[in-house]
Design an enzyme around this catalytic site. Structure first.
Site, PDB file in Angstrom:
ATOM      1  N   HIS A 112       0.825  -1.203   0.000  1.00  0.00           N
ATOM      2  CA  HIS A 112       0.000   0.000   0.000  1.00  0.00           C
ATOM      3  C   HIS A 112       0.865   1.262   0.000  1.00  0.00           C
ATOM      4  O   HIS A 112       0.521   2.254  -0.643  1.00  0.00           O
ATOM      5  CB  HIS A 112      -0.942  -0.005   1.216  1.00  0.00           C
ATOM      6  CG  HIS A 112      -2.030   1.011   1.133  1.00  0.00           C
ATOM      7  ND1 HIS A 112      -1.955   2.249   1.743  1.00  0.00           N
ATOM      8  CD2 HIS A 112      -3.230   0.987   0.491  1.00  0.00           C
ATOM      9  CE1 HIS A 112      -3.057   2.927   1.491  1.00  0.00           C
ATOM     10  NE2 HIS A 112      -3.848   2.193   0.731  1.00  0.00           N
ATOM     11  N   CYS A 113       1.967   1.222   0.726  1.00  0.00           N
ATOM     12  CA  CYS A 113       2.860   2.380   0.803  1.00  0.00           C
ATOM     13  C   CYS A 113       3.447   2.753  -0.559  1.00  0.00           C
ATOM     14  O   CYS A 113       3.777   3.916  -0.799  1.00  0.00           O
ATOM     15  CB  CYS A 113       4.004   2.110   1.765  1.00  0.00           C
ATOM     16  SG  CYS A 113       3.526   1.664   3.438  1.00  0.00           S
ATOM     17  N   THR A 114       3.598   1.762  -1.438  1.00  0.00           N
ATOM     18  CA  THR A 114       4.226   2.024  -2.734  1.00  0.00           C
ATOM     19  C   THR A 114       3.248   2.601  -3.751  1.00  0.00           C
ATOM     20  O   THR A 114       3.673   3.142  -4.765  1.00  0.00           O
ATOM     21  CB  THR A 114       4.813   0.738  -3.345  1.00  0.00           C
ATOM     22  OG1 THR A 114       3.744  -0.147  -3.716  1.00  0.00           O
ATOM     23  CG2 THR A 114       5.757   0.037  -2.386  1.00  0.00           C
TER      24      THR A 114
END
Length: 342
Positions: free
Chosen positions: A332-334
């Site tokens: 999700h962070c990417t």
């Protein structure tokens, strides 16, 4: 004029996407630069998994184009040459909003590398405007340091976040909680903010909510929980569960909470790794889920089971959650979704 005045609002992540954006890692900015090749393989795995469901745009430093193309040469993947400092597009990319006519716009937040932790960040702070210009998307500049991983919305007026991150003096020290809420309401057109207390133990983002809780649907929240009283995450998750149990959303609904057991403790060079199944990502008709293997095989299966039961119409595509986690984040962070408009 601001997004709220013009009837723009942030859709939930499960709404249909036009594409997903990610940024490619930059070796000089990595915590463990010697792991660049293996981390690149991890990013390639994520990009190719998402490309099974929808188009992917990868922000790549111009000098890295040929190298990256060799790893992700797929018809559904576009390489976007934009200079950048670091690889977490969720946090420095634009947050997309849509109006009643289906027109897409982008919120350009200020970015300061998670409270000034990783200098330089000047290039990262300029990525969002370049993306919006490239795709002909209207831009709204928000006078707020904000990262996309610090918030989730339900599409019906409710936003969830943490005090640990948004009220941290390393972000917007001149603003009160009420002023930060006002900005979120102005730029995302939400009407209710649910404040959890803290994020996961060891999370260097200062408690991003996308590691601990997300909406599964309006009125329904998935939360990663810990049942071991000896684990720092036990007290953290118990307090957040209490807050959610007492909360109502923008429509006045009590929230249903769906628990997912956290993976077993893992560390690298004496630093706890922030392992989270909640760092999954919605794609069109699917979910890309990080799993961790080894000692986590049982909780991997449980997480897949819970998500499969919660989203029976979505295909769950698993990726190696250990591939990039030492750099501080996961799937999700990417990523950042560009919602479909008209």
């Amino acid at each position: 004029m601001n997004p709220k005045d013009l009837n723009y609002s942030m859709p939930p992540e499960w709404a249909e996407h036009t594409r997903t954006f990610i940024s490619w890692p930059v070796q000089s900015s990595m915590v463990y630069p010697d792991s660049y090749e293996s981390v690149s393989q991890g990013y390639a795995q994520i990009a190719l998994a998402i490309a099974e469901f929808e188009p992917v745009g990868i922000v790549v430093n111009p000098d890295d184009i040929d190298r990256v193309k060799a790893l992700v040469d797929a018809p559904n993947i576009e390489l976007i040459p934009i200079p950048h400092n670091d690889a977490w597009f969720r946090d420095n990319g634009p947050t997309f909003v849509v109006n009643g006519a289906g027109e897409v716009a982008g919120v350009n937040w200020r970015f300061n590398a998670w409270g000034g932790k990783y200098a330089p960040w000047d290039l990262d702070d300029q990525v969002a405007p370049q993306i919006l210009t490239r795709y002909g998307v209207r831009q709204f500049d928000a006078p707020l340091v904000m990262e996309g991983g610090s918030l989730h919305v339900d599409g019906e007026g409710t936003l969830i976040t943490t005090e640990e991150c948004l009220l941290n003096p390393n972000r917007n020290p001149e603003l009160t909680r009420e002023q930060i809420e006002e900005q979120l309401m102005t730029f995302l057109s939400v009407s209710k903010v649910i404040w959890l207390k803290n994020g996961l133990s060891g999370d260097e983002t200062d408690g991003h909510v996308d590691n601990i809780a997300c909406f599964a649907a309006p009125g329904k929240v998935i939360m990663q929980v810990c049942d071991d009283p000896e684990d720092d995450n036990y007290a953290i998750t118990q307090e957040n569960l209490r807050i959610l149990s007492e909360a109502t959303d923008a429509q006045g609904r009590k929230l249903e909470v769906i628990p997912i057991q956290q993976p077993p403790y893992a560390s690298y060079e004496d630093n706890r790794l922030t392992l989270s199944y909640l760092n999954f990502y919605f794609v069109n008709d699917g979910i890309v889920l990080p799993v961790f293997g080894g000692a986590a095989e049982e909780t991997d299966r449980l997480a897949e089971k819970v998500l499969g039961e919660t989203f029976p119409d979505r295909r769950i595509r698993k990726v190696d959650g250990m591939a990039i986690i030492r750099e501080g984040g996961n799937v999700h962070c990417t990523t950042q979704q560009m919602p479909s408009g008209k």
